[in-house]
Scaffold this motif. Structure first.
Motif, mmCIF file in Angstrom:
data_model
loop_
_atom_site.group_PDB
_atom_site.id
_atom_site.type_symbol
_atom_site.label_atom_id
_atom_site.label_comp_id
_atom_site.label_asym_id
_atom_site.label_seq_id
_atom_site.Cartn_x
_atom_site.Cartn_y
_atom_site.Cartn_z
ATOM 1 N N GLU A 20 0.818 -1.218 0.000
ATOM 2 C CA GLU A 20 0.000 0.000 0.000
ATOM 3 C C GLU A 20 0.849 1.264 0.000
ATOM 4 O O GLU A 20 0.398 2.326 -0.459
ATOM 5 C CB GLU A 20 -0.929 0.006 1.212
ATOM 6 C CG GLU A 20 -2.099 -0.957 1.123
ATOM 7 C CD GLU A 20 -1.735 -2.381 1.459
ATOM 8 O OE1 GLU A 20 -2.580 -3.265 1.309
ATOM 9 O OE2 GLU A 20 -0.557 -2.615 1.878
ATOM 10 N N ALA B 179 -9.906 6.222 -1.062
ATOM 11 C CA ALA B 179 -10.602 6.261 0.224
ATOM 12 C C ALA B 179 -11.946 6.977 0.107
ATOM 13 O O ALA B 179 -12.931 6.587 0.751
ATOM 14 C CB ALA B 179 -9.721 6.933 1.272
ATOM 15 N N TYR C 25 -14.305 4.555 -1.395
ATOM 16 C CA TYR C 25 -14.688 3.562 -0.395
ATOM 17 C C TYR C 25 -15.775 4.133 0.522
ATOM 18 O O TYR C 25 -16.762 3.463 0.842
ATOM 19 C CB TYR C 25 -13.463 3.168 0.421
ATOM 20 C CG TYR C 25 -13.711 2.063 1.425
ATOM 21 C CD1 TYR C 25 -13.399 0.749 1.122
ATOM 22 C CD2 TYR C 25 -14.239 2.338 2.688
ATOM 23 C CE1 TYR C 25 -13.605 -0.269 2.043
ATOM 24 C CE2 TYR C 25 -14.458 1.336 3.618
ATOM 25 C CZ TYR C 25 -14.144 0.031 3.280
ATOM 26 O OH TYR C 25 -14.368 -0.970 4.196
ATOM 27 N N TRP D 15 -0.788 3.549 4.943
ATOM 28 C CA TRP D 15 -2.078 2.940 5.290
ATOM 29 C C TRP D 15 -2.544 3.371 6.682
ATOM 30 O O TRP D 15 -3.709 3.732 6.860
ATOM 31 C CB TRP D 15 -1.997 1.419 5.216
ATOM 32 C CG TRP D 15 -3.236 0.778 5.766
ATOM 33 C CD1 TRP D 15 -3.405 0.196 6.974
ATOM 34 C CD2 TRP D 15 -4.518 0.720 5.125
ATOM 35 N NE1 TRP D 15 -4.696 -0.245 7.142
ATOM 36 C CE2 TRP D 15 -5.401 0.063 6.014
ATOM 37 C CE3 TRP D 15 -4.986 1.155 3.896
ATOM 38 C CZ2 TRP D 15 -6.741 -0.165 5.699
ATOM 39 C CZ3 TRP D 15 -6.321 0.930 3.575
ATOM 40 C CH2 TRP D 15 -7.170 0.275 4.467
ATOM 41 N N MET E 272 -11.779 1.436 7.730
ATOM 42 C CA MET E 272 -11.691 1.084 6.305
ATOM 43 C C MET E 272 -10.960 -0.247 6.186
ATOM 44 O O MET E 272 -9.902 -0.446 6.781
ATOM 45 C CB MET E 272 -10.951 2.184 5.540
ATOM 46 C CG MET E 272 -10.809 1.921 4.043
ATOM 47 S SD MET E 272 -10.224 3.360 3.120
ATOM 48 C CE MET E 272 -8.714 3.772 4.005
ATOM 49 N N LYS F 153 -8.809 -3.190 4.340
ATOM 50 C CA LYS F 153 -7.746 -3.206 3.333
ATOM 51 C C LYS F 153 -8.186 -3.841 2.025
ATOM 52 O O LYS F 153 -7.848 -3.367 0.938
ATOM 53 C CB LYS F 153 -6.519 -3.938 3.876
ATOM 54 C CG LYS F 153 -5.472 -3.044 4.505
ATOM 55 C CD LYS F 153 -4.178 -3.793 4.742
ATOM 56 C CE LYS F 153 -3.093 -2.855 5.250
ATOM 57 N NZ LYS F 153 -1.786 -3.543 5.389
ATOM 58 N N PHE G 187 -10.371 -1.467 0.182
ATOM 59 C CA PHE G 187 -9.546 -0.407 -0.384
ATOM 60 C C PHE G 187 -8.870 -0.885 -1.667
ATOM 61 O O PHE G 187 -8.839 -0.170 -2.678
ATOM 62 C CB PHE G 187 -8.499 0.025 0.644
ATOM 63 C CG PHE G 187 -7.493 1.017 0.127
ATOM 64 C CD1 PHE G 187 -7.761 2.374 0.131
ATOM 65 C CD2 PHE G 187 -6.258 0.589 -0.364
ATOM 66 C CE1 PHE G 187 -6.828 3.295 -0.348
ATOM 67 C CE2 PHE G 187 -5.330 1.487 -0.846
ATOM 68 C CZ PHE G 187 -5.611 2.846 -0.828
ATOM 69 N N GLU H 48 -11.391 -1.057 -4.548
ATOM 70 C CA GLU H 48 -11.724 0.271 -5.070
ATOM 71 C C GLU H 48 -10.562 0.868 -5.850
ATOM 72 O O GLU H 48 -10.757 1.576 -6.839
ATOM 73 C CB GLU H 48 -12.121 1.201 -3.918
ATOM 74 C CG GLU H 48 -13.429 0.839 -3.236
ATOM 75 C CD GLU H 48 -14.634 0.978 -4.159
ATOM 76 O OE1 GLU H 48 -14.541 1.706 -5.168
ATOM 77 O OE2 GLU H 48 -15.666 0.359 -3.874
#
Length: 780
Positions: A564, A576, A579, A611, A626, A628, A631, A634
């Protein structure tokens, strides 16, 4: 000329695009109007190389192949095929209509010139939309979206430019034997084994002249019976005469030698025929289930019997082996014996070729189809369209090639499932399977990662880079490599996969450079029950160590410890926001409050973890965490959307470059792991690699294929003087033949390249003879 898109309306299970018709503000195209109003065609885009049509039984997959054939040939358009649940279906006079099929044709420069000379209107993008509204007629759609009927001269001229459709017969297997008489072209009233057995049975019951006279009619009837040659028999004849290039006179000589009892000559001829089959068929390149597989001939009185010799050196008849092998051979021989047109492209059509093949056989066939569409020894480019039910006949490196069709309810008919391609198909189906951990034991190549998010990121961006034209050798081949998510159990899963059996799969591991990742590396090094490391250090990729060696540039304040961290900050913030909108349901006014500056401020407290900083900022705004994996999903979706954009958003080029470097390093690491396992199991590895390459590519290949072979040679080289010289020579080959430039182009001066490649086999021998001086070591 290639097919860019197929248009179908009212053909068999295809009615019209009811989803488009129900879409608010959809653009009504005049050329799709009917007496009952606007009824848009169902459009199915095709790839420039390989397209897989997937769907349930009776969903209309085969009907799509039929429609493509009608478009290209103009034959087969019948009123009886009008969609029966269409409101326009009728049996009354003056009311019966034809279905309509068409295609968007993508033109080459020569095609465009020929079309201009014919006066045929083209679209603004230079393509042609051609329709077949009824037999013998062609309409085209101009820039004004109106139809224009072509004259007979225009229609015949356009038809001569269209790709040639070729159906591969998926229900025809290679026969057990072939008549020598049929191969030699000599006249004979007994042409098959069945006729001969019936004749012997009839004669065995005749002991007197009276019995002979009494059965004379049956005898003459048998002699006069002409058995038609079956498609399988014809395929066997093509294999020997066209693919293996055995001259007719050889079969005539064999027939005479058998008749005269000259066994020595018979054996000599059969041996040369088997050599010719092996040389021209080269089946070992494609049939990966047995690299020592050979197709051979054995003589009988009137037939040549096909036998199979496997790795044990034992010969088997077709009836003693699986049907899948005979059908794989059938498909392969059909492709080899077929003469493609030299003046236009071709579309290969296949209806469910997976029916008789195992999972491995389907993967082998997939490679054959890839090579047929884009041969590595020529510049020819053709299209392949096939129907399948099987996930093993879908290229997991190219999920964008899949077209899913589904039959709706009542009068809806077959539709294209528009949300089943690219991001929604790949990588999630591959990455989120129900038994992900169990895939470590399939015995192929495995990349062990810590979490599902790593699977999604690597698989999704890998597919994206391949679509963008990245060299395959610099990416992961997801048809061979399994991404295994283990959480904190990487050492234990590696021990299960490699620590207990004599035959070990090739494996590598990608670990985050955090506390858990460093501890996992220590456990891998300590080994399992017997204290032997499951992987050597160079097969364990620590993200921070790799980034430092490759000099990967990160965002200011970000310390690269996990995948990430390779995502630029601006891209991560946009992901983000997506998301929050899709998973949390946050309004846009709230998602906009998540800003790059806030995440950057949080980096110091997160000790440089992108992250952790992003997740903390996300939690402070949306009061929830959120995930992983979400994420990652997305992120892949956002990147897919940028492919159709006129320019890539800020940060995306850097992201592509970072992950391209990581994937290339992982591909090289897995290649090294694979070669080490091969080295452990087999001797003479260098000769085998070179001989296989020369056999597979006798006349030419693309530079990337040669570069991959040189990497395998480097991995197989010993840690010795000869190994150093060998690696130096492979470096010179890469430089002299520009293998790193334009990897998809063919190698220039290929004969010289082959000669120098073959000479690599002598380096170890020269070193053993003391004829190679050790390379000078670099000064400290």
């Amino acid at each position: 000329m290639r097919i860019g898109k197929v248009w179908v309306r009212f053909y068999k299970s295809f009615n019209f695009d009811y989803e488009l018709k129900a879409t608010p503000n959809a653009k009504r195209l005049p050329w799709q109007e009917t007496s009952a109003g606007w009824m848009p065609h169902i459009s199915i885009p095709l790839e420039s190389d390989v397209t897989a049509i997937v769907g349930a039984n009776e969903s209309g997959k085969t009907h799509l192949l039929d429609a493509i054939n009608i478009v290209l040939t103009g034959t087969g358009l019948e009123k009886r095929d009008f969609c029966r649940y269409s409101s326009l279906f009728s049996v009354e006079q003056q009311s019966r209509l034809y279905p309509e099929v068409g295609a968007t044709m993508l033109l080459s420069e020569s095609d465009s010139e020929a079309v201009r000379d014919l006066g045929i209107p083209v679209r603004n993008d230079g393509s042609i939309i051609m329709l077949r509204p009824e037999p013998g007629e062609i309409d085209v759609v101009g820039r004004d979206e109106e139809r224009a009927r072509l004259s007979s001269n225009q229609a015949s001229g356009l038809t001569a430019l269209l790709p040639f459709p070729h159906w591969l017969k998926t229900t025809v297997a290679l026969p057990d034997s072939v008549s020598i008489t049929a191969l030699s072209g000599t006249a004979s009233r007994i042409t098959s084994r069945g006729q001969r057995l019936r004749l012997l049975g009839l004669l065995s019951g005749m002991g007197t002249e009276d019995q002979l006279v009494k059965n004379a009619g049956a005898l003459l009837q048998l002699l006069d019976a002409q058995e038609a040659s079956s498609p399988g028999d014809q395929l066997g004849q093509l294999l020997l005469s066209k693919v293996a290039r055995i001259d007719t006179s050889s079969f005539q000589e064999l027939e005479q030698a058998i008749s005269n009892g000259r066994d020595g000559l018979v054996n000599g001829l059969i041996q040369e025929m088997n050599t010719s089959i092996a040389r021209h068929l080269n089946i070992s390149r494609w049939w990966t289930q047995d690299p020592d597989f050979q197709l051979r001939l054995s003589p009988r009185e009137t037939e040549l019997v096909f036998t199979i010799r496997d790795r044990t050196g034992t010969d088997y008849s077709f009836t003693e082996r699986s049907r899948g092998l005979t059908y794989f051979l059938s498909y392969y021989v059909q492709l080899l014996s077929h003469d493609r047109p030299v003046d236009r492209t071709e579309v290969l059509l296949m209806d469910e070729p997976d029916a008789y093949l195992s999972a491995s056989g389907q993967q082998d066939l997939l490679r054959v189809l890839e090579h047929h569409a884009r041969p590595d020894n020529s510049e020819r480019r053709d299209q392949v369209v096939y129907v399948t039910h099987s996930p093993f006949l879908v290229n997991r490196n190219a999920g964008h090639r899949v077209r899913v069709v589904d039959k709706g309810t009542r009068d809806e008919g077959t539709r294209l499932v528009k949300d089943a391609t690219r991001n929604h198909y790949e990588p999630l189906r591959t990455s989120l399977g129900a038994y992900v951990a169990e895939t470590a034991f399939i015995g192929g190549e495995n990349l062990f990662v810590e979490g599902i998010a790593d699977q999604v990121l690597l698989a999704g961006i890998n597919a994206r880079l391949l679509r963008a034209g990245a060299a395959p050798s610099r990416c992961l081949d997801l048809n061979r490599v399994t991404l295994v998510a283990c959480g904190a159990n990487v050492p234990y899963m590696l021990y299960l996969a490699r620590g207990r059996d004599q035959i070990k799969p090739a494996c590598a591991a990608l670990l985050d450079s955090d506390t858990s990742g460093e501890e996992a590396k220590k456990q891998i090094k300590r080994g399992g029950a017997h204290g032997k490391p499951a992987l050597s250090d160079d097969l364990v990729v620590m993200v921070a160590d790799w980034a430092a060696r490759e000099k990967i540039s990160a965002e200011p304040g970000v310390v690269i410890r996990e995948p990430e961290d390779l995502v630029p900050l601006s891209v991560a913030v946009n992901v983000a926001r997506r998301y929050a909108e899709n998973m949390v349901g946050a309004p846009e006014t709230l998602t906009r409050t998540l800003e790059v500056s806030a995440v950057r401020e949080a980096l110091a407290e997160a000790q440089g973890s992108l992250w952790d900083a992003l997740a903390a900022t996300f939690r402070s705004i949306f009061e929830t965490d959120m995930n992983k994996a979400g994420f990652a999903k997305e992120l892949v979706a956002l990147l897919d959307e940028t492919e159709t954009a006129s320019s890539r958003p800020p940060g995306v080029p850097a992201l592509d470059a970072n992950f391209a470097n990581l994937l290339e390093h992982l591909a090289k690491t897995l290649s090294m792991a694979r070669e080490r396992e091969t080295e452990r199991q087999r001797d003479h590895r260098l000769e085998r690699i070179i001989d296989a390459f020369v056999c597979d590519h006798p006349t030419g290949c693309v530079r990337d294929t040669a570069a991959s072979t040189l990497l395998r040679i480097d991995a197989a080289a010993d840690d010795s003087t000869s190994g150093d010289v060998l690696r130096a020579e492979t470096s010179r080959l890469r430089r002299d033949f520009k293998l790193a430039v334009d990897p998809l182009h063919n190698i220039d001066e290929y004969t010289d390249f082959l000669q120098r490649l073959k000479s690599l086999r002598l380096i170890e021998r020269l070193d053993n003879q003391g004829l190679i001086e050790p390379a000078p070591r670099p000064r400290p």
